[in-house]
Design a protein around this motif. Sequence first.
Motif, short mmCIF file in Angstrom:
data_model
loop_
_atom_site.label_atom_id
_atom_site.label_comp_id
_atom_site.label_asym_id
_atom_site.label_seq_id
_atom_site.Cartn_x
_atom_site.Cartn_y
_atom_site.Cartn_z
N LEU A 252 28.20 20.13 42.89
CA LEU A 252 28.07 21.38 42.14
C LEU A 252 28.87 21.32 40.85
O LEU A 252 30.02 20.86 40.84
CB LEU A 252 28.56 22.56 42.97
N SER B 140 33.03 23.34 44.65
CA SER B 140 32.90 24.01 45.94
C SER B 140 34.09 24.93 46.16
O SER B 140 34.98 25.04 45.31
CB SER B 140 32.77 22.97 47.06
N CYS C 245 24.59 28.36 41.28
CA CYS C 245 24.83 27.24 42.18
C CYS C 245 24.15 26.04 41.53
O CYS C 245 23.03 25.65 41.90
CB CYS C 245 24.25 27.54 43.56
N VAL D 8 18.14 24.14 47.22
CA VAL D 8 19.20 25.15 47.24
C VAL D 8 18.82 26.22 48.25
O VAL D 8 17.70 26.75 48.22
CB VAL D 8 19.41 25.77 45.85
N TRP E 17 20.37 29.92 50.01
CA TRP E 17 21.38 30.97 49.86
C TRP E 17 21.51 31.75 51.17
O TRP E 17 20.53 32.02 51.87
CB TRP E 17 21.00 31.93 48.74
N GLU F 161 18.51 27.99 41.86
CA GLU F 161 19.89 27.72 41.52
C GLU F 161 20.65 29.00 41.16
O GLU F 161 21.87 29.02 41.15
CB GLU F 161 19.98 26.74 40.35
N GLN G 161 26.83 32.59 50.12
CA GLN G 161 27.03 31.15 50.17
C GLN G 161 25.77 30.44 49.71
O GLN G 161 24.66 30.79 50.11
CB GLN G 161 27.37 30.70 51.59
N CYS G 162 25.95 29.43 48.82
CA CYS G 162 24.82 28.58 48.43
C CYS G 162 25.07 27.19 49.00
O CYS G 162 26.22 26.72 49.05
CB CYS G 162 24.66 28.52 46.91
N GLN G 163 24.00 26.53 49.42
CA GLN G 163 24.09 25.20 50.00
C GLN G 163 23.07 24.29 49.34
O GLN G 163 21.89 24.64 49.24
CB GLN G 163 23.85 25.26 51.51
N SER H 257 28.37 22.98 49.59
CA SER H 257 28.22 24.44 49.59
C SER H 257 29.32 25.10 48.76
O SER H 257 30.36 24.49 48.48
CB SER H 257 28.23 24.99 51.02
N LYS H 258 29.08 26.38 48.43
CA LYS H 258 30.03 27.18 47.66
C LYS H 258 29.90 28.62 48.12
O LYS H 258 28.79 29.10 48.41
CB LYS H 258 29.75 27.09 46.16
#
Length: 676
Positions: A244, A248, A265, A275, A277, A298, A314-316, A325-326
């Motif tokens: 990312l 993260s 993201c 991506v 979410w 994104e 959370q985004c993966q 992830s973040k």
Amino acid sequence: TAPPLTPDSRRLVTRSDGQELEIVSVGPESQGVYRCEAVNGAGRDSAEVRLTVVEAPSIDEANLVYDMRGRVDKPAVVECPVRGTPPIAITWKRNRMPLNESARIRIENNGQRVTILRSEVSDTAEYSCTAENRFGRISRSFNLMIMVPPTFVDASIGPYVLHRVVENSSLVLDCTATGIPAPNYLWTRNSGGIISSTLAAGAPAANPALIGSGHADNYTCAAHNAAARVSRYFKLVVITPPALVEGSGLVRVTVREHEFTRLRCTPDGSSRANVIWFKDDQPIPSTSEIYRLTDSDETLMIISPTRDESGAFQCQLINEAGSVSKTYQVIVQVAPRFPRDFIAGPETKSHRLNDAAELDCPAQGNPEPRITWIKNGIRLSVDDPRYQFLENGRRLRIRQVSLDDASTFSCEASNMAGEVTKTYDLQVVMRPSIRRGLELVRIVEGEDIRLRCDFKASPTPITVWKKDGRQVASDGRVQVRPETLIISRANDSDAGVYTCEVRNNIGSDMIRIEVVVQIKPRINARPYQIVQAKLNYQIELDCSVTGDPRPTIVWKKGTMPIEESANYRFNLERQRLLITNLEASHAGLYTCEATNPAGVAFAQFQLKIMVEPKIREVPSVVKQAFANQDVTLECQATGDPVPLITWQKNAPAEIPRNDPYYRTLDSGNLHIPYVR
């Protein structure tokens, strides 16, 4: 006469005392007529010799190309530049077989050139030309190669190839091509220049052993020969575990209620990834009305966040090589707002002049909003003694309403989440009051009438203009405005009493203006006329005049005013001048001048005094004459105007002026020729 030859020339040599001429290295330029002359003391003699030079065929070796190349489907030319004494016969052979013209092959330039209009591979051969005349023969051979540009064996791949490869795998980039002559290959990459330059026998492929992230690049393979160059481009994408740009971990995000919000993201670009979410560990559907996914998922857009949207987002990122992830911890702030039972939109309030007034602004929010009051775009100061700010600004009190307070008041409640505005249109109620001005207006006809009706009132009143009790409306000459009545080019019909009435729902006021239209004097007579009267009689000059106010009339003779006297009397308020006992001195120019405040008018009379005719006495009224003698009878008269003289003979009948026998002269005398 041709110039004499120089005996010691390098190419010309004379022998036997000039009886022989030797030409060294005869060439075409040696052709011509040669003359020898013999001279001594007894005389001169000459003889001529014509020299013709013949040449066997030859080929211009300086411009000759023996090995030639052409390109398939393009024209090819084989040249055989021959010179010599004509006629010269030129024949061509291809691979020792006679070559004849066809639809594709042309033999041109008197046989010196073979042109192949559209070359084929089969045209690769040995070409020979033979030139022959009666003095000799010569031949030359040429080699022609028809080249074929390189083409890739696997044409289905196309010129642009994309390969997506997982890191640490292997791949072969194929660039096999055919052509005449066999092509060479050149491999390059954008970031590293030339990889290899191989001959036709070399390997036409790039084959990295194990692919790493450093192999990701654009590769170019060029297959080339003398005919052309073709290239194939390879884009190698090496798939690596996603990463990312934002990094993260956990990020806290504070947003305002209903404020459009984006959560990013973003892959770092090293590899592509899917991506996904989540909100509070639950997948966010792509069809949600609250959220919207864009930019290949994104970006997560929260369309109108409320308290319910507070939570962990959370985004993966996932691809073939791994995932990352973040997490965003979203906190939604509440912007200021008014209670539901409060009128939030613009509102109009009316207050009487000099009364107190209160305006409310009950805004609530988190954090506590800051309230500012604004009047006509200018912020109110808390130090202004005319206003009180109550309940932390939620109520504004105007101690004593003035006309200046008839304005737009706004309260702005703001915090870091947003702001809200409440607007009041404050109307100060006041009975109309008209400023008193002129009550009598005098205007000259033709000028514009402008009547003012300046007033103060609130709310805005209705203005009604009337003339002599009847309402005035706008037309071609009349413009009716709230505070002005304009009448263009006034005339006597515009005179009268005008009223301006101003009224609103509180009361009314009215002013009265009398308009007097002054009419310029007009004399009912021609501006200039000639009048006549008899001596000792009387005459009356008429200068009837109209105008408002009534004009003052002055009579003049020449430039001197006339006063009443024994001979001059005025009638009808000086509109008529009576002149009695007319004398010759009364003749002249009389002027009637009529004046009032609106203007002046003139009329002129040219008076002429008529005097009755009078015949001058003669010494004797008896005239004697001899027969056939001319006789003139006198009759001289005076008078004004000059009298017309007529003659009669023994009877009342007049003698015609055109009588051929009796002639009336211009002087009035009668001339009789040849008295009988």
